[in-house]
Design an enzyme around this catalytic site. Structure first.
Site, PDB file in Angstrom:
ATOM      1  N   HIS A  37      20.533  66.966  56.112  1.00 19.91           N
ATOM      2  CA  HIS A  37      21.663  66.866  57.134  1.00 19.91           C
ATOM      3  C   HIS A  37      21.394  67.000  58.394  1.00 19.91           C
ATOM      4  CE1 HIS A  37      24.366  67.843  53.420  1.00 19.91           C
ATOM      5  NE2 HIS A  37      24.391  66.449  53.498  1.00 19.91           N
ATOM      6  N   ARG A  53      41.224  47.321  53.738  1.00 19.45           N
ATOM      7  CA  ARG A  53      41.493  47.713  52.074  1.00 19.45           C
ATOM      8  C   ARG A  53      42.106  48.949  51.681  1.00 19.45           C
ATOM      9  NH1 ARG A  53      36.618  43.865  51.964  1.00 19.45           N
ATOM     10  NH2 ARG A  53      37.028  42.346  50.452  1.00 19.45           N
ATOM     11  N   ARG A  91      46.249  45.746  54.526  1.00 20.67           N
ATOM     12  CA  ARG A  91      46.580  45.308  53.431  1.00 20.67           C
ATOM     13  C   ARG A  91      47.237  46.311  52.282  1.00 20.67           C
ATOM     14  NH1 ARG A  91      42.369  42.152  49.458  1.00 20.67           N
ATOM     15  NH2 ARG A  91      41.639  44.272  48.996  1.00 20.67           N
ATOM     16  N   GLU A 100      44.869  33.705  48.423  1.00 21.26           N
ATOM     17  CA  GLU A 100      43.965  33.726  47.471  1.00 21.26           C
ATOM     18  C   GLU A 100      44.132  32.961  46.197  1.00 21.26           C
ATOM     19  OE1 GLU A 100      42.748  37.825  47.025  1.00 21.26           O
ATOM     20  OE2 GLU A 100      44.670  38.552  47.192  1.00 21.26           O
ATOM     21  N   ASN A 153      37.034  35.217  48.598  1.00 20.85           N
ATOM     22  CA  ASN A 153      36.415  35.696  47.489  1.00 20.85           C
ATOM     23  C   ASN A 153      37.346  35.196  46.072  1.00 20.85           C
ATOM     24  OD1 ASN A 153      34.806  36.765  49.305  1.00 20.85           O
ATOM     25  ND2 ASN A 153      35.842  38.969  48.873  1.00 20.85           N
ATOM     26  N   ASP A 154      38.618  35.745  46.156  1.00 20.30           N
ATOM     27  CA  ASP A 154      39.422  35.464  44.933  1.00 20.30           C
ATOM     28  C   ASP A 154      39.663  33.894  44.957  1.00 20.30           C
ATOM     29  OD1 ASP A 154      39.486  37.774  43.408  1.00 20.30           O
ATOM     30  OD2 ASP A 154      40.933  38.478  44.945  1.00 20.30           O
ATOM     31  N   CYS A 182      39.317  36.399  55.560  1.00 16.02           N
ATOM     32  CA  CYS A 182      38.643  37.894  55.418  1.00 16.02           C
ATOM     33  C   CYS A 182      37.793  37.870  54.163  1.00 16.02           C
ATOM     34  CB  CYS A 182      39.946  38.765  55.433  1.00 16.02           C
ATOM     35  SG  CYS A 182      41.015  38.671  54.059  1.00 16.02           S
TER      36      CYS A 182
HETATM   37  C1  PEP Z   1      39.316  38.183  49.122  1.00 15.91           C
HETATM   38  O1  PEP Z   1      39.565  38.008  47.709  1.00 15.91           O
HETATM   39  O2  PEP Z   1      38.485  37.342  49.453  1.00 15.91           O
HETATM   40  C2  PEP Z   1      39.327  39.364  49.530  1.00 15.91           C
HETATM   41  C3  PEP Z   1      39.249  39.629  51.039  1.00 15.91           C
HETATM   42  O3  PEP Z   1      39.762  40.590  49.147  1.00 15.91           O
HETATM   43  P1  PEP Z   1      39.088  41.390  47.965  1.00 15.91           P
HETATM   44  O4  PEP Z   1      37.798  41.154  48.055  1.00 15.91           O
HETATM   45  O5  PEP Z   1      39.420  42.839  48.131  1.00 15.91           O
HETATM   46  O6  PEP Z   1      39.739  40.936  46.701  1.00 15.91           O
HETATM   47 MG    MG Z   2      40.900  39.489  47.046  1.00 13.08          MG
END
Ligand code: PEP
Ligand code: MG
Length: 826
Positions: free
Chosen positions: A293, A400, A436, A534, A557-558, A605
């Site tokens: 530490h 998040r 969010r 998304e 991402n989604d 994002c």
């Molecule tokens: C996404 O879906 O691009 C996003 C930013 O949200 P998460 O990855 O938390 O689902």
């Molecule tokens: Mg998402």
């Protein structure tokens, strides 16, 4: 009733204090007796004691069993089985450790025959200071002393002090103080001390016996990480002993009065924190490892540190000035003038690198033709905010918040959430923060919500879809955000929206919550409301959404997984998951143009935002913002400045017209190649009026400057390339000129560097070996024969006195550059 949960330890560092703290907190909710048995070594310990858990010496991949006995064993089994499977493996933070192994030491140092001790590299950076020895505090000085407080009283006082310190601390420091609070309240430690006291031992003796017993268990561990926890135990013991025996004089207040390098056998985290950081320049430790530490704190505070150095080896240098290089892993004793000059120059170069970065961090993100695009940070917890802004974030594009709800047994209350949101908004100053609302459910289950198990969680009961059932939870979050909104520019974003009905429902809830706050006379601030885009269906009714919300942020991402029907976490179909699909680019175009048609702000994002290769496409798409993990921010800002926004727009439209992913990739490749490099000759590589004392200093500075200018990312390796050439034949060409040169993989942008010296230095042993003008060529390997062409061209020109005199007498860097450009036809 007896139940057993079998599990395998998946924690990379085994069960050490921090994960043990988590497990202990979950087990404490139940009255049953809960033990952890390690089936590899047969060690068993109470799961309600951090130290007992640590003492089981449980390492990565050890098979284990949690044995639960008591009235609520059934309930405990249900909670713990899920917890051990889903949350426990994630509860440890990766520790960044410098890679082991020796580094090659630079010749510009080694040529001066320094007196060095090689050491283990723990925290990078160079320190200069007087060597001061921190004498070990022997806990045994307390052995014969009579305590003026009881154990409980001493514990109470130390707890209060630690809580006060934790409140003032942040980041790693706060985490470590919290871990120490956990040790202080640990069942095993408390039982042992109380047991010894009731057996008639003095409090001091009881604490010392307890430390000895726990230390013995830890030292038997096969994990270096667990062995390093001994110092934490000693730290707590020392604080308890000092509090209980205020009359015993121990000088832990170690006062530094000038820039110092502290050498110590054992330095506990509290002792480290007690050192005046205005004077503490570096640390030399005998025993510490990378994960102790104290060393984690040294890295957090940018204090260079090494270990593995015997105190006796430095004893006779106490009080003398010396240097420590944590990156190279060396201590330089009794430095000669030349050695001191090397380190001072290296420190100066490191400052230049930092200054170049910081200048850059604070620059607004824009393309070379001035088109602005905000570069923001994605964060998951409050402590990340401050460092994101330090890394150049122009806002928080995605907070998040679900992380606040995970890894615990009940939801955070309104006050806890309010504190968290307020902390981030305050760190942001006047920059915007997109909070969010919780994206929980589906693949992110929470035990305490008892959500049903689903076959297809990504298409299931998650995010905004669960809010009606958990209305109180959603209202609490909205209340906390609205109250915190008084402290900064707040934007609220709802995940997984697919219909107008859903967003209208959310808006109705916001009105209800605002009315409640008004009724309670609770002040709150203004917010902007937006949605994550998304789910692809949103793209078809952007005009309708624009009537309902203030902004959009694309969750690539989604959005990719839903558009292409490819599970983002399934390795079997990973090849099909690609956001460069022309269909995805057209969807992106539809969303952005849909928003822009109504003057709405639209960001992105998802992970795609940090992908350097895709950046020109995202610029061309016309997004207002890109939000990404903080370390990607500065490189993205840098890359952005190379692009022309109109060229990016044309590229994006061309990519949307492609048939295949391969076609898009080929377009991107061609675009990257068309982007100009840094110029070969540039004023940033010209140094006039140099006060160098040696050839070594000249080479160190010229190569170091290429690092400062971002032309090489591996200064040491490039310097080694230059010296390798130098060892074959001298590059001194007579008449006071030298051309050190290399063709190397270690230079990112081919460069010609120039140093004009105020006085000559010796370049080689021959008669004509003095040099006062250095032209260094560092060309990368894909430059064909340019290297030899420039070298021989220069050598030919240097024969002429007029050429030499012009270079020697020109007054500005720019004049020299344009003269060389025309003379060498570059
Ligand atoms: C996404 O879906 O691009 C996003 C930013 O949200 P998460 O990855 O938390 O689902
Ligand atoms: Mg998402």
């Amino acid at each position: 009733m007896k139940k057993e949960v079998a599990f395998t330890c998946e924690l990379p560092n085994g069960i050490h204090a921090r994960p043990a703290n988590h497990l202990e907190a979950v087990c404490r909710q139940f009255s049953s007796d809960i033990k952890l048995k390690n089936l590899r070594n047969e060690n068993t310990g109470s799961a309600k004691s951090v130290l007992s858990l640590v003492g089981t010496d449980t390492l990565l991949n050890d098979p284990c069993s949690l044995i639960i006995e008591g009235d609520d064993a059934e309930a405990a089994f249900d909670v713990l089985a899920t917890y051990l499977r889903e949350e426990f493996p994630l509860c440890d933070e990766e520790i960044v450790v410098m890679d082991e192994g020796d580094v090659t030491l630079p010749q510009s140092l080694m040529n001066h025959n320094p007196t060095l001790i090689r050491a283990k590299r723990l925290s990078a950076g160079i320190a200069k200071g007087k060597l001061i020895r921190y004498n070990d505090i022997e806990l045994s000085v307390f052995e014969q002393e009579i305590a003026s407080l009881t154990f409980e009283q001493a514990k109470q006082q130390v707890t209060e002090t630690l809580i006060d310190k934790a409140e003032l601390a942040s980041g790693q420091e706060k985490e470590i103080i919290k871990a120490h609070l956990g040790i202080l309240n640990d069942e095993t430690l408390n039982e042992k001390v109380s047991g010894f006291v009731s057996n008639g031992e003095s409090l001091a003796k009881a604490i010392l016996l307890t430390v000895a017993a726990i230390t013995e268990t830890l030292m038997q561990s096969s994990s270096a990480y667990l062995k390093e926890r001994v110092l934490d135990i000693k730290d707590i013991a020392l604080q308890l002993l000092m509090t209980a025996h205020p009359h015993v004089e121990v000088t832990t207040d170690f006062t530094l009065t000038e820039p110092s390098i502290v050498i110590a056998n054992d330095l506990t985290p509290s002792q480290f924190l007690g050192l005046d950081r205005a004077f503490l320049q570096g640390l030399i430790l005998t025993q510490a490892g990378s994960t102790s530490h104290t060393v984690i704190l040294a890295r957090a505070f940018n204090i260079p540190a090494v270990s593995g150095v015997e105190i006796d080896a430095c004893a006779k240098h106490e009080g003398e000035t010396l240097f420590v290089d944590g990156g190279l892993g060396i201590v330089a004793l009794a430095p000669s003038d030349a050695v001191a000059t090397y380190f001072e120059r290296a420190m100066w170069l490191a400052e230049q690198v930092k200054a170049a970065e910081s200048e850059y961090l604070n620059l607004q993100a824009q393309t070379k033709d001035g088109h602005k695009i905000e570069i923001a940070a994605n964060i998951a917890c409050t402590v990340e905010a401050e460092s994101a802004f330090a890394k150049g974030a122009e806002g928080i594009g995605l907070f998040r918040t679900e992380m606040l709800f995970m890894d615990r047994s009940t939801a955070p209350d309104e006050q806890e959430q309010f504190d968290a949101y307020k902390e981030v908004l305050e760190a942001a100053g006047d920059k915007a923060v997109i909070i969010r609302s919780m994206d929980i459910g589906g693949d992110k289950p929470l035990d305490y919500l008892n959500l049903p198990h689903e076959h297809n969680p990504f298409l299931g009961y998650r995010a905004v879809r669960i809010y009606p059932q958990f209305l109180a939870l959603f209202h609490t979050q909205l209340r906390a955000i609205l109250r915190a909104a008084q402290y900064g520019h707040t934007k609220v974003m709802i995940p997984m929206i697919q219909s107008i009905e859903e967003i209208r429902w959310v808006k109705a809830q916001l009105e209800i919550v605002k009315a409640e706050l008004t009724n309670d006379n609770t002040p709150f601030g203004a917010i902007e409301l937006g949605i994550m885009v998304e789910i692809p269906s949103v793209a078809f009714i952007m005009d309708q959404f624009c009537k309902e919300v203030d902004f959009f942020s694309i969750g690539s991402n989604d959005m990719t997984q839903y558009l292409l029907a490819v599970d983002r976490d399934n390795d079997n179909v990973a090849k099909l998951y690609n956001s460069l699909a022309p269909s995805f680019l057209r969807l992106l175009r539809a969303v952005v143009s849909g928003a822009q048609a109504h003057d709405k702000w639209v960001g992105l994002c998802g992970e795609l935002g940090a992908n350097k290769k895709v950046l020109p496409l995202l610029v061309g798409a016309g997004l207002n913002e890109l939000s990404m993990a903080a370390p990607s921010i500065a490189p993205t800002k840098a890359a952005l400045r190379q692009f022309d926004s109109e060229a990016c727009k044309a590229l994006f439209n061309e990519a949307c017209d492609c048939a295949t992913i391969a076609d898009v990739e080929a377009l991107l490749e061609a675009f990257a190649q068309s982007q100009e490099d840094k110029p070969l000759l540039d004023v940033e590589c010209v140094l006039l009026d140099c006060d160098f004392n040696s050839k070594e200093e000249a080479i160190q500075t010229l190569v170091g400057n290429l690092g400062v200018r971002g032309r090489t990312h591996v200064v040491n390796e490039l310097e080694a390339d230059i010296w390798a050439r130098e060892s074959v034949f001298t590059t001194g060409l007579g008449n006071g000129f030298a051309i050190p040169h290399t063709k190397s993989d270690n230079i990112a942008h081919s460069s010609i560097s120039i140093a004009r010296l105020n006085k000559p230095v010796i370049w080689s042993d021959d008669e004509d070996g003095a040099v006062e003008f250095v032209i260094m060529l560092t060309l990368n390997k894909n430059q064909g024969d340019q290297h030899m062409r420039i070298f021989s061209g220069l050598a030919r020109k240097l024969i002429h006195e007029s050429f030499r005199n012009t270079l020697k007498t020109m007054t500005t860097e720019a004049e020299i550059i344009s003269y060389l450009q025309s003379e060498l036809s570059l």
